[in-house]
Design a protein around this motif. Structure first.
Motif, PDB file in Angstrom:
ATOM      1  N   GLU A   1       0.862  -1.175   0.000  1.00  0.00           N
ATOM      2  CA  GLU A   1       0.000   0.000   0.000  1.00  0.00           C
ATOM      3  C   GLU A   1       0.897   1.223   0.000  1.00  0.00           C
ATOM      4  OE1 GLU A   1      -2.874  -1.051   3.177  1.00  0.00           O
ATOM      5  OE2 GLU A   1      -3.734   0.898   2.642  1.00  0.00           O
ATOM      6  N   VAL A   2       0.764   2.086  -0.985  1.00  0.00           N
ATOM      7  CA  VAL A   2       1.558   3.310  -0.930  1.00  0.00           C
ATOM      8  C   VAL A   2       0.613   4.488  -0.773  1.00  0.00           C
ATOM      9  CG1 VAL A   2       3.387   2.292  -2.363  1.00  0.00           C
ATOM     10  CG2 VAL A   2       1.751   3.802  -3.422  1.00  0.00           C
ATOM     11  N   SER A   3       0.977   5.401   0.107  1.00  0.00           N
ATOM     12  CA  SER A   3       0.137   6.566   0.360  1.00  0.00           C
ATOM     13  C   SER A   3       0.981   7.821   0.235  1.00  0.00           C
ATOM     14  CB  SER A   3      -0.440   6.545   1.778  1.00  0.00           C
ATOM     15  OG  SER A   3      -0.934   5.271   2.072  1.00  0.00           O
TER      16      SER A   3
ATOM     17  N   PHE B   1       2.897  -5.848   3.594  1.00  0.00           N
ATOM     18  CA  PHE B   1       2.309  -6.913   4.412  1.00  0.00           C
ATOM     19  C   PHE B   1       1.682  -6.320   5.679  1.00  0.00           C
ATOM     20  CE2 PHE B   1       5.963  -8.351   2.005  1.00  0.00           C
ATOM     21  CZ  PHE B   1       5.368  -9.271   1.173  1.00  0.00           C
ATOM     22  N   ASN B   2       1.010  -5.198   5.472  1.00  0.00           N
ATOM     23  CA  ASN B   2       0.258  -4.548   6.547  1.00  0.00           C
ATOM     24  C   ASN B   2       1.086  -3.795   7.572  1.00  0.00           C
ATOM     25  OD1 ASN B   2      -2.440  -4.123   6.720  1.00  0.00           O
ATOM     26  ND2 ASN B   2      -2.872  -6.333   6.868  1.00  0.00           N
ATOM     27  N   ARG B   3       2.374  -3.655   7.327  1.00  0.00           N
ATOM     28  CA  ARG B   3       3.226  -2.900   8.265  1.00  0.00           C
ATOM     29  C   ARG B   3       3.853  -1.716   7.546  1.00  0.00           C
ATOM     30  NH1 ARG B   3       4.927  -6.777  12.171  1.00  0.00           N
ATOM     31  NH2 ARG B   3       2.972  -7.773  12.753  1.00  0.00           N
ATOM     32  N   THR B   4       3.869  -0.593   8.211  1.00  0.00           N
ATOM     33  CA  THR B   4       4.558   0.564   7.648  1.00  0.00           C
ATOM     34  C   THR B   4       6.050   0.301   7.705  1.00  0.00           C
ATOM     35  OG1 THR B   4       2.804   1.966   8.448  1.00  0.00           O
ATOM     36  CG2 THR B   4       4.881   3.059   7.913  1.00  0.00           C
TER      37      THR B   4
ATOM     38  N   SER C   1      15.193  19.903  -7.762  1.00  0.00           N
ATOM     39  CA  SER C   1      13.960  20.596  -8.193  1.00  0.00           C
ATOM     40  C   SER C   1      13.024  19.654  -8.967  1.00  0.00           C
ATOM     41  CB  SER C   1      14.319  21.801  -9.064  1.00  0.00           C
ATOM     42  OG  SER C   1      14.983  21.333 -10.213  1.00  0.00           O
ATOM     43  N   LYS C   2      13.486  18.425  -9.263  1.00  0.00           N
ATOM     44  CA  LYS C   2      12.672  17.503 -10.072  1.00  0.00           C
ATOM     45  C   LYS C   2      11.812  16.599  -9.177  1.00  0.00           C
ATOM     46  CE  LYS C   2      11.301  15.030 -13.448  1.00  0.00           C
ATOM     47  NZ  LYS C   2      10.506  15.531 -14.530  1.00  0.00           N
ATOM     48  N   THR C   3      10.494  16.633  -9.371  1.00  0.00           N
ATOM     49  CA  THR C   3       9.629  15.709  -8.637  1.00  0.00           C
ATOM     50  C   THR C   3       9.433  14.479  -9.527  1.00  0.00           C
ATOM     51  OG1 THR C   3       8.503  17.606  -7.691  1.00  0.00           O
ATOM     52  CG2 THR C   3       7.418  15.481  -7.431  1.00  0.00           C
ATOM     53  N   ALA C   4      10.079  13.378  -9.192  1.00  0.00           N
ATOM     54  CA  ALA C   4      10.002  12.175 -10.029  1.00  0.00           C
ATOM     55  C   ALA C   4       8.699  11.429  -9.767  1.00  0.00           C
ATOM     56  CB  ALA C   4      11.194  11.269  -9.768  1.00  0.00           C
ATOM     57  N   VAL C   5       8.271  11.397  -8.505  1.00  0.00           N
ATOM     58  CA  VAL C   5       7.000  10.751  -8.135  1.00  0.00           C
ATOM     59  C   VAL C   5       6.282  11.704  -7.187  1.00  0.00           C
ATOM     60  CG1 VAL C   5       5.920   8.780  -6.971  1.00  0.00           C
ATOM     61  CG2 VAL C   5       7.932   8.409  -8.399  1.00  0.00           C
ATOM     62  N   HIS C   6       4.992  11.938  -7.498  1.00  0.00           N
ATOM     63  CA  HIS C   6       4.261  12.938  -6.718  1.00  0.00           C
ATOM     64  C   HIS C   6       3.003  12.339  -6.097  1.00  0.00           C
ATOM     65  CE1 HIS C   6       2.965  16.871  -5.462  1.00  0.00           C
ATOM     66  NE2 HIS C   6       1.827  16.740  -6.111  1.00  0.00           N
ATOM     67  N   LYS C   7       3.034  12.182  -4.781  1.00  0.00           N
ATOM     68  CA  LYS C   7       1.855  11.762  -4.005  1.00  0.00           C
ATOM     69  C   LYS C   7       1.111  10.575  -4.612  1.00  0.00           C
ATOM     70  CE  LYS C   7       1.201  16.145  -1.707  1.00  0.00           C
ATOM     71  NZ  LYS C   7       0.380  17.278  -1.416  1.00  0.00           N
ATOM     72  N   ALA C   8       1.849   9.507  -4.881  1.00  0.00           N
ATOM     73  CA  ALA C   8       1.221   8.307  -5.460  1.00  0.00           C
ATOM     74  C   ALA C   8       0.466   7.529  -4.385  1.00  0.00           C
ATOM     75  CB  ALA C   8       2.287   7.413  -6.090  1.00  0.00           C
ATOM     76  N   ASN C   9      -0.727   7.083  -4.748  1.00  0.00           N
ATOM     77  CA  ASN C   9      -1.548   6.261  -3.850  1.00  0.00           C
ATOM     78  C   ASN C   9      -2.061   5.051  -4.609  1.00  0.00           C
ATOM     79  OD1 ASN C   9      -1.861   8.137  -1.515  1.00  0.00           O
ATOM     80  ND2 ASN C   9      -2.825   9.405  -3.084  1.00  0.00           N
ATOM     81  N   PHE C  10      -1.823   3.867  -4.125  1.00  0.00           N
ATOM     82  CA  PHE C  10      -2.481   2.675  -4.659  1.00  0.00           C
ATOM     83  C   PHE C  10      -2.205   1.481  -3.748  1.00  0.00           C
ATOM     84  CE2 PHE C  10       1.518   3.214  -7.032  1.00  0.00           C
ATOM     85  CZ  PHE C  10       2.166   2.033  -6.742  1.00  0.00           C
ATOM     86  N   LYS C  11      -2.987   0.422  -4.004  1.00  0.00           N
ATOM     87  CA  LYS C  11      -2.822  -0.823  -3.237  1.00  0.00           C
ATOM     88  C   LYS C  11      -2.572  -1.945  -4.228  1.00  0.00           C
ATOM     89  CE  LYS C  11      -6.152   0.191   0.359  1.00  0.00           C
ATOM     90  NZ  LYS C  11      -7.402  -0.118   0.962  1.00  0.00           N
ATOM     91  N   ILE C  12      -1.805  -2.917  -3.803  1.00  0.00           N
ATOM     92  CA  ILE C  12      -1.610  -4.105  -4.635  1.00  0.00           C
ATOM     93  C   ILE C  12      -1.986  -5.320  -3.788  1.00  0.00           C
ATOM     94  CG2 ILE C  12       0.067  -5.480  -5.936  1.00  0.00           C
ATOM     95  CD1 ILE C  12       1.652  -2.859  -6.374  1.00  0.00           C
TER      96      ILE C  12
END
Ligand code: ATP
Length: 309
Positions: A7-9, A65-68, A17-28
Motif C-alpha cells: 500500500e503506498v500513500s 504486508f500490513n506494516r509501515t 527541483s525535479k519531482t520524479a513521483v508525486h503523491k502516489a496512492n495505490f494498493k496491490i
C-alpha cells in the motif's frame, strides 16, 4: 477480495527541483499482476525502487504486508526486484551467477534451489557458456531467476521486455503468467499498454510522476470495447426502452444523461427512432472504437486524439 500486501500513500520522491513521483496512492493485492504504465521519465523506476527498498522516499508511506516500513526493513527482503538490466557477472555462467547471489543471501543448500530456478526461467543448468555470450532474452530470464533467489512473495520487474525480440517477449510473458499461477504477486512496468494488457490484472497509469488512473483489467477493456454513446435528456427514461424495445442488455449508465451501449451491431438510426418514438429526447449518438494505445494517449493528454469512428 484478497488482501492488500503493498500500500503506498502520498508517496513522493524529489530529486532537487525535479519531482520524479508525486503523491502516489495505490494498493496491490496478493496474487495480482500489477501493471505500471508510463512513458519514459514518468517515474516508474523511481516508484518501483522505493517499493523495493532501493531508494528512500522524500515523503509518504509504504506499507508492506500490513506494516509501515522504514529504510532497510526486513519486509523489503520479501520483494525480489529486477530494475533495468540485471547486475550479472559476464564472465561467469548462469549457475555461477546465481550461486554468488545465493551465497550473499547466506543460503546453505543452494544447488537444488538454483537448478529449480534455472528450470523455472527456461535456462539449461548444464549450459556452461558465459553470460556475456547470452542473448538479451536469456540475460533477462537469468535476471528474473536472480530476483527470485530469496524466494520472495512479490516480484518487481521494471520494463522487462525492453530491447527483446518477439520470441524473447513471449518467453518473458509466459514466465510471468506461470509465476503468477504459482502464487507470485508481480509488479511489472512498461511504456506499452498493449503489451501489459496481455498479462496484467490491475493497471496504474503514471504520468509526469502522478498516478492519473487506476483500473482493473475488466474496467480497462470495457473502456476500449466498441460502444455507442448516447446522450439523452434522462438516462433513466432511456434504459427501459433500450431493454424492452431494443433488447439491449449490455449497456452502462455513465451519468444522468449518458449511457454506453455495447451491443454495437444495432444501427444508430434504429436506437434514435425507438427512443424518440417513446418520448426520450436524444441530444447525441456516437460510435466509439478505441485501441488500448489510443485510450492511453487520451488518458495522458486529455484530448480526443483520433479515437472516434
Ligand atoms: N537519481 C536521479 N537524480 C535526478 N533525477 C532523477 C534521478 N533518477 C530519476 N530522475 C528523474 O526522475 C524522472 C523519473 O525517472 P524514472 O527513471 O523513474 O522514470 P521512468 O518512468 O522509469 O523512465 P525510464 O523508462 O526512462 O527509466 C526523470 O525525469 C528522471 O530524469
Amino acid at each position: 477480495m484478497s488482501e492488500a500486501i503493498i500500500e503506498v500513500s502520498q508517496l513522493t520522491k524529489q530529486f532537487k527541483s525535479k519531482t520524479a513521483v508525486h503523491k502516489a496512492n495505490f494498493k496491490i493485492c496478493r496474487g495480482e499482476i500489477f501493471g505500471l504504465i508510463g512513458q519514459n521519465g514518468a517515474g516508474k523506476s523511481t516508484l518501483l525502487k522505493m517499493i523495493g527498498g532501493l531508494m528512500y522516499p522524500t515523503s509518504g508511506e509504504i506499507k508492506l504486508f500490513n506494516r509501515t516500513v522504514k529504510d532497510s526493513h526486513p519486509y523489503f527482503e520479501r520483494i525480489g526486484i529486477l530494475i533495468e538490466h540485471a547486475g550479472l557477472f559476464p564472465h561467469y555462467n548462469a549457475y555461477e551467477n546465481l550461486d554468488l547471489i545465493a551465497i550473499s543471501y547466506g543460503l546453505t543448500s543452494r544447488e537444488e534451489h538454483i537448478n529449480k530456478l534455472l528450470k523455472l526461467v527456461g535456462l539449461d543448468a548444464s549450459n556452461k557458456s558465459k553470460v556475456k555470450n547470452y542473448s538479451m532474452g536469456m540475460k533477462q530470464r537469468l535476471g528474473i531467476a536472480a530476483a527470485l533467489i530469496g524466494s520472495p512473495d512479490v516480484l518487481i520487474l521494471d520494463e522487462p521486455i525492453n530491447g527483446l525480440d518477439p520470441q524473447g517477449i513471449s518467453e518473458i510473458r509466459r514466465m510471468i503468467l506461470e509465476l503468477n499461477k504459482a502464487g507470485m504477486t508481480i509488479i511489472i512496468s512498461s511504456h506499452i499498454l498493449e503489451e501489459l494488457s496481455k498479462v496484467a490484472t490491475q493497471y496504474a497509469i503514471l504520468h509526469q510522476g502522478e498516478v492519473i488512473e487506476h483500473h482493473s483489467r475488466e474496467q480497462l477493456l470495457l473502456q476500449c470495447e466498441d460502444r455507442i454513446e448516447i446522450e439523452v435528456e434522462k438516462a433513466s427514461s432511456a434504459v427501459p426502452i433500450l431493454e424492452q424495445h431494443l433488447n439491449i442488455n449490455h449497456y452502462k449508465v455513465i451519468s444522468e444523461h449518458v449511457v454506453y451501449i455495447y451491443d454495437s451491431h444495432i444501427e444508430n438510426q434504429h436506437i434514435i427512432k425507438s427512443l424518440v418514438e417513446n418520448g426520450v429526447t436524444v441530444h447525441s449518438i456516437t460510435k466509439h472504437k478505441q485501441s488500448l494505445e489510443q485510450y492511453y494517449f487520451l488518458a495522458r493528454t486529455g484530448s480526443e486524439g483520433d479515437s472516434h469512428d
